[in-house]
Design an enzyme around this catalytic site. Sequence first.
Site, PDB file in Angstrom:
ATOM      1  CB  SER A  58      -0.732   0.054   1.178  1.00  0.00           C
ATOM      2  OG  SER A  58      -1.713   1.207   1.347  1.00  0.00           O
ATOM      3  CB  SER A  59       1.404   4.129  -2.559  1.00  0.00           C
ATOM      4  OG  SER A  59       1.425   3.194  -3.496  1.00  0.00           O
ATOM      5  CD  GLN A  60       5.186   8.926   2.099  1.00  0.00           C
ATOM      6  OE1 GLN A  60       5.684   8.810   1.016  1.00  0.00           O
ATOM      7  NE2 GLN A  60       5.497   9.714   2.988  1.00  0.00           N
TER       8      GLN A  60
END
Length: 325
Positions: A89-91
Amino acid sequence: MGAVGAVGAPGAAGTTGAAGTPATAGAANASGRETAGAARAGAAHGTVGYTRLWRDDPHPLRRARWLVGAYANAPLATRVRDGELITSSSQPSLMARMLQALQVRDGDRVLEIGAGTGYNAALLAHRLGDTQVTTLDLDPEITEAARNHLAAAGFRPAVVTGDGARGCPLHAPYDRIIATCAVASIPSAWLGQCRPGALILTPLATGLIALRVADARHAEGHFLAMPAYFVPLRGSGPPPQAPTHGLPSRPLLDDSFRFLLNVAAGHMEPVEALALWEHEGRPGRERYGVTVRGERQWVWLDDPEGAYGWPLGPPGGLQPRLQPF
């Protein structure tokens, strides 16, 4: 969009299939419950390990750690298989900037490459409506989990299992394509599934390229100024390694030089890259761009037909175009 994990409620976790540098990470357990935890360096070899945390952990302190991780502005590993990071999960702040750069408009049809946990698709579906959004991933376990997360949050966009490099012709044509995994070159299928004037936003090297599509064989655009680190598109093979032999240590500390090394890997010697970077005033990402013309794809500095250009993809084919320094 300051929180990772809220597709309607804490625990409907995650964002996309992309990863930044995992200062914070986690892994999905066997049942696919969302997780978050701190990545840690192995004492002996500096390898990254993952602390498994999930929302239904019976231990209150571990649940509290999960909640902190899920809402932190940091990337999270969400699925690890046999020690390999499969999806993450991206920043959240990076996700928000990518969605802003995508410039969606009412009525746009969007394809997302990399379903992740479904969070990014939920945001797009909230903005555009379920029927306008398709999210695609190669792994059926990932698409099943994303579909469940989306349904739990009240969204039902199309969630498709398939090869991201081939896009999804079933729901084409698209006005926007956003990838949450890095590519070494632009898949031709993406252009073929876009309407004229569509925008493709994808990670490439350690940046984000925004391509405006003219037709099924032509596109062009600049890199965004911000850095971005993503896991590669699955099945595409690892990206070329950026060599550093013969280089002084100081330039390697500069992000703009490391970007040049990555985007020109396999096509430019490290000392040649250093000479270009210094000669041209240490250019940032936004001065570079990509052009696609049929079978030819190349990266350029300042001007598609200018003095500096080199092909995308593995070495061979189109020769670099470099002015002597």
